[in-house]
Motif scaffolding. Structure first.
Motif, PDB file in Angstrom:
ATOM      1  N   TRP A 158       0.840  -1.191   0.000  1.00  0.00           N
ATOM      2  CA  TRP A 158       0.000   0.000   0.000  1.00  0.00           C
ATOM      3  C   TRP A 158       0.872   1.237   0.000  1.00  0.00           C
ATOM      4  O   TRP A 158       1.762   1.396   0.839  1.00  0.00           O
ATOM      5  CB  TRP A 158      -0.925  -0.002   1.230  1.00  0.00           C
ATOM      6  CG  TRP A 158      -1.942  -1.071   1.164  1.00  0.00           C
ATOM      7  CD1 TRP A 158      -3.212  -0.980   0.686  1.00  0.00           C
ATOM      8  CD2 TRP A 158      -1.792  -2.441   1.568  1.00  0.00           C
ATOM      9  NE1 TRP A 158      -3.852  -2.181   0.754  1.00  0.00           N
ATOM     10  CE2 TRP A 158      -3.007  -3.099   1.305  1.00  0.00           C
ATOM     11  CE3 TRP A 158      -0.727  -3.172   2.141  1.00  0.00           C
ATOM     12  CZ2 TRP A 158      -3.192  -4.449   1.570  1.00  0.00           C
ATOM     13  CZ3 TRP A 158      -0.914  -4.516   2.405  1.00  0.00           C
ATOM     14  CH2 TRP A 158      -2.133  -5.147   2.128  1.00  0.00           C
ATOM     15  N   PHE A 159       0.600   2.111  -0.965  1.00  0.00           N
ATOM     16  CA  PHE A 159       1.324   3.375  -1.088  1.00  0.00           C
ATOM     17  C   PHE A 159       0.493   4.485  -0.482  1.00  0.00           C
ATOM     18  O   PHE A 159      -0.679   4.650  -0.819  1.00  0.00           O
ATOM     19  CB  PHE A 159       1.593   3.677  -2.562  1.00  0.00           C
ATOM     20  CG  PHE A 159       2.241   5.015  -2.791  1.00  0.00           C
ATOM     21  CD1 PHE A 159       3.587   5.216  -2.538  1.00  0.00           C
ATOM     22  CD2 PHE A 159       1.496   6.080  -3.265  1.00  0.00           C
ATOM     23  CE1 PHE A 159       4.181   6.444  -2.757  1.00  0.00           C
ATOM     24  CE2 PHE A 159       2.081   7.318  -3.487  1.00  0.00           C
ATOM     25  CZ  PHE A 159       3.424   7.497  -3.225  1.00  0.00           C
ATOM     26  N   SER A 160       1.092   5.233   0.433  1.00  0.00           N
ATOM     27  CA  SER A 160       0.390   6.324   1.110  1.00  0.00           C
ATOM     28  C   SER A 160       0.736   7.652   0.443  1.00  0.00           C
ATOM     29  O   SER A 160       1.854   8.154   0.585  1.00  0.00           O
ATOM     30  CB  SER A 160       0.814   6.363   2.585  1.00  0.00           C
ATOM     31  OG  SER A 160       0.370   7.537   3.215  1.00  0.00           O
ATOM     32  N   PRO A 161      -0.207   8.252  -0.298  1.00  0.00           N
ATOM     33  CA  PRO A 161       0.101   9.501  -1.005  1.00  0.00           C
ATOM     34  C   PRO A 161       0.338  10.687  -0.079  1.00  0.00           C
ATOM     35  O   PRO A 161       0.894  11.688  -0.501  1.00  0.00           O
ATOM     36  CB  PRO A 161      -1.133   9.714  -1.890  1.00  0.00           C
ATOM     37  CG  PRO A 161      -2.229   9.002  -1.170  1.00  0.00           C
ATOM     38  CD  PRO A 161      -1.585   7.817  -0.533  1.00  0.00           C
ATOM     39  N   PHE A 162      -0.087  10.588   1.177  1.00  0.00           N
ATOM     40  CA  PHE A 162       0.118  11.692   2.105  1.00  0.00           C
ATOM     41  C   PHE A 162       1.596  11.920   2.392  1.00  0.00           C
ATOM     42  O   PHE A 162       2.050  13.061   2.519  1.00  0.00           O
ATOM     43  CB  PHE A 162      -0.592  11.428   3.440  1.00  0.00           C
ATOM     44  CG  PHE A 162      -2.095  11.537   3.394  1.00  0.00           C
ATOM     45  CD1 PHE A 162      -2.781  11.770   2.205  1.00  0.00           C
ATOM     46  CD2 PHE A 162      -2.839  11.392   4.561  1.00  0.00           C
ATOM     47  CE1 PHE A 162      -4.162  11.861   2.178  1.00  0.00           C
ATOM     48  CE2 PHE A 162      -4.220  11.488   4.544  1.00  0.00           C
ATOM     49  CZ  PHE A 162      -4.891  11.715   3.349  1.00  0.00           C
ATOM     50  N   ASP A 163       2.366  10.825   2.531  1.00  0.00           N
ATOM     51  CA  ASP A 163       3.779  10.958   2.897  1.00  0.00           C
ATOM     52  C   ASP A 163       4.732  10.189   1.995  1.00  0.00           C
ATOM     53  O   ASP A 163       5.940  10.159   2.232  1.00  0.00           O
ATOM     54  CB  ASP A 163       4.002  10.535   4.356  1.00  0.00           C
ATOM     55  CG  ASP A 163       3.443   9.145   4.658  1.00  0.00           C
ATOM     56  OD1 ASP A 163       3.112   8.411   3.698  1.00  0.00           O
ATOM     57  OD2 ASP A 163       3.337   8.798   5.851  1.00  0.00           O
ATOM     58  N   GLY A 164       4.209   9.537   0.945  1.00  0.00           N
ATOM     59  CA  GLY A 164       5.065   8.838  -0.007  1.00  0.00           C
ATOM     60  C   GLY A 164       5.621   7.521   0.488  1.00  0.00           C
ATOM     61  O   GLY A 164       6.531   6.968  -0.132  1.00  0.00           O
ATOM     62  N   THR A 210       5.495   3.402   1.466  1.00  0.00           N
ATOM     63  CA  THR A 210       4.859   2.157   1.051  1.00  0.00           C
ATOM     64  C   THR A 210       4.987   1.143   2.177  1.00  0.00           C
ATOM     65  O   THR A 210       6.057   0.997   2.763  1.00  0.00           O
ATOM     66  CB  THR A 210       5.510   1.601  -0.227  1.00  0.00           C
ATOM     67  OG1 THR A 210       5.333   2.538  -1.295  1.00  0.00           O
ATOM     68  CG2 THR A 210       4.870   0.278  -0.635  1.00  0.00           C
ATOM     69  N   ARG A 211       3.905   0.453   2.472  1.00  0.00           N
ATOM     70  CA  ARG A 211       3.879  -0.551   3.535  1.00  0.00           C
ATOM     71  C   ARG A 211       3.379  -1.872   2.964  1.00  0.00           C
ATOM     72  O   ARG A 211       2.566  -1.892   2.039  1.00  0.00           O
ATOM     73  CB  ARG A 211       2.969  -0.103   4.679  1.00  0.00           C
ATOM     74  CG  ARG A 211       3.386   1.223   5.321  1.00  0.00           C
ATOM     75  CD  ARG A 211       4.645   1.061   6.169  1.00  0.00           C
ATOM     76  NE  ARG A 211       5.221   2.344   6.559  1.00  0.00           N
ATOM     77  CZ  ARG A 211       4.821   3.045   7.620  1.00  0.00           C
ATOM     78  NH1 ARG A 211       3.848   2.596   8.387  1.00  0.00           N
ATOM     79  NH2 ARG A 211       5.410   4.179   7.916  1.00  0.00           N
ATOM     80  N   SER A 212       3.853  -2.970   3.527  1.00  0.00           N
ATOM     81  CA  SER A 212       3.483  -4.294   3.029  1.00  0.00           C
ATOM     82  C   SER A 212       2.656  -5.102   4.023  1.00  0.00           C
ATOM     83  O   SER A 212       2.330  -6.256   3.746  1.00  0.00           O
ATOM     84  CB  SER A 212       4.746  -5.086   2.653  1.00  0.00           C
ATOM     85  OG  SER A 212       5.608  -5.217   3.766  1.00  0.00           O
ATOM     86  N   GLU A 213       2.325  -4.501   5.156  1.00  0.00           N
ATOM     87  CA  GLU A 213       1.478  -5.167   6.137  1.00  0.00           C
ATOM     88  C   GLU A 213       0.181  -4.378   6.308  1.00  0.00           C
ATOM     89  O   GLU A 213       0.227  -3.173   6.569  1.00  0.00           O
ATOM     90  CB  GLU A 213       2.187  -5.273   7.491  1.00  0.00           C
ATOM     91  CG  GLU A 213       3.402  -6.178   7.493  1.00  0.00           C
ATOM     92  CD  GLU A 213       3.032  -7.644   7.324  1.00  0.00           C
ATOM     93  OE1 GLU A 213       1.874  -8.012   7.645  1.00  0.00           O
ATOM     94  OE2 GLU A 213       3.882  -8.423   6.862  1.00  0.00           O
ATOM     95  N   VAL A 217      -3.729   5.075   4.012  1.00  0.00           N
ATOM     96  CA  VAL A 217      -2.526   5.875   4.268  1.00  0.00           C
ATOM     97  C   VAL A 217      -1.791   5.282   5.473  1.00  0.00           C
ATOM     98  O   VAL A 217      -2.283   4.389   6.153  1.00  0.00           O
ATOM     99  CB  VAL A 217      -2.873   7.354   4.557  1.00  0.00           C
ATOM    100  CG1 VAL A 217      -3.565   7.986   3.357  1.00  0.00           C
ATOM    101  CG2 VAL A 217      -3.755   7.471   5.796  1.00  0.00           C
ATOM    102  N   THR A 218      -0.606   5.811   5.745  1.00  0.00           N
ATOM    103  CA  THR A 218       0.126   5.349   6.922  1.00  0.00           C
ATOM    104  C   THR A 218      -0.528   5.876   8.199  1.00  0.00           C
ATOM    105  O   THR A 218      -1.113   6.965   8.208  1.00  0.00           O
ATOM    106  CB  THR A 218       1.582   5.830   6.902  1.00  0.00           C
ATOM    107  OG1 THR A 218       1.612   7.264   6.881  1.00  0.00           O
ATOM    108  CG2 THR A 218       2.341   5.288   5.692  1.00  0.00           C
ATOM    109  N   PRO A 219      -0.417   5.124   9.293  1.00  0.00           N
ATOM    110  CA  PRO A 219      -0.951   5.602  10.572  1.00  0.00           C
ATOM    111  C   PRO A 219      -0.310   6.910  11.015  1.00  0.00           C
ATOM    112  O   PRO A 219      -0.970   7.739  11.649  1.00  0.00           O
ATOM    113  CB  PRO A 219      -0.626   4.462  11.541  1.00  0.00           C
ATOM    114  CG  PRO A 219      -0.494   3.254  10.689  1.00  0.00           C
ATOM    115  CD  PRO A 219       0.112   3.752   9.401  1.00  0.00           C
ATOM    116  N   GLU A 220       0.971   7.095  10.672  1.00  0.00           N
ATOM    117  CA  GLU A 220       1.660   8.324  11.080  1.00  0.00           C
ATOM    118  C   GLU A 220       1.042   9.552  10.429  1.00  0.00           C
ATOM    119  O   GLU A 220       0.813  10.572  11.093  1.00  0.00           O
ATOM    120  CB  GLU A 220       3.147   8.235  10.719  1.00  0.00           C
ATOM    121  CG  GLU A 220       3.908   7.167  11.474  1.00  0.00           C
ATOM    122  CD  GLU A 220       3.861   5.792  10.820  1.00  0.00           C
ATOM    123  OE1 GLU A 220       4.591   4.887  11.272  1.00  0.00           O
ATOM    124  OE2 GLU A 220       3.073   5.610   9.847  1.00  0.00           O
TER     125      GLU A 220
END
Length: 212
Positions: free
Chosen positions: A101-107, A109-112, A155-158
């Motif tokens: 998953w790619f998070s457009p907010f901060d660029g 990518t996460r795999s979990e 998006v990422t949790p951060e």
């Protein structure tokens, strides 16, 4: 150009005589549905009611039930994970067993899937103080689980935590190239659900549309 076409990219190293050059290799990216074009978003913004934010009295996230069952074993969160990820495979319970998953907010990518949050483009608390406090609980559930418009995004949790319940005058995505789609999405949601904007919020949205 829309960030849905340009933002998700990977750096590739190309060997050239005299050294190495960094280039951008575009990759496809899932985006929320029904993001309006810039002209339509501008029209929508001019038609939104401008008013001071209302009170947070009575607000509770439980007033916006989520994540609702969509079909079979899948709930809204799982549907967004499937939609916004790449190479997503799910088990019988609809929970992803693989993907990225790619998070457009901060660029990032996460795999979990556990490392991904589903952001409400217009936060629930913001909706409460701009009109949703007057809605029925059923309507608030529809809003919190809206898969038909750009209200939900992986998006990422951060980045989701940094945004909180902020409006665009208080928080913008770290990746400036996403401001255009972010602003258009925010406007589209406020337009569909007939939520108000305050003066500072409208000014920030105009600034974001200026990057399109």
């Amino acid at each position: 150009m829309s960030t849905s076409r340009t933002l998700r990219s990977a750096l590739t190293v190309v060997a050239l005589s005299g050294g190495l050059v960094l280039g951008l290799a575009p990759a496809a990216s899932a985006v929320p549905p029904n993001i309006p074009d810039t002209e339509t978003a501008q029209t929508m913004l001019t038609e939104l009611e401008v008013a001071p934010d209302g009170s947070m009295d009575g607000y509770d996230r439980d007033e916006f039930p989520h994540w609702s069952t969509v079909s079979d074993n899948c709930n809204t969160r799982e549907e967004v994970l499937k939609r916004d990820g790449e190479g997503v495979e799910v088990g019988e319970d609809c929970y992803p067993t693989s993907g990225s998953w790619f998070s457009p907010f901060d660029g990032e990518t996460r795999s979990e899937p556990s490392d991904i949050s589903i952001d409400h483009m217009v936060p629930l608390a913001n909706a409460w103080r701009t009109g949703a406090a007057e809605w029925t609980r059923d309507k608030r559930e529809q809003f919190a689980n809206d898969l038909d418009d750009p209200q939900l995004i992986a998006v990422t949790p951060e980045s989701n935590g940094a945004k909180g319940d902020s409006s665009p005058d208080e928080w913008k995505p770290e990746v400036r190239e996403h401001w255009c789609d972010y602003g258009k999405s925010w406007i589209a949601v406020k337009d569909k659900w007939q939520l108000t904007v305050n003066e500072a919020e409208k000014g920030a949205l105009e600034e974001m549309l200026g990057t399109c």
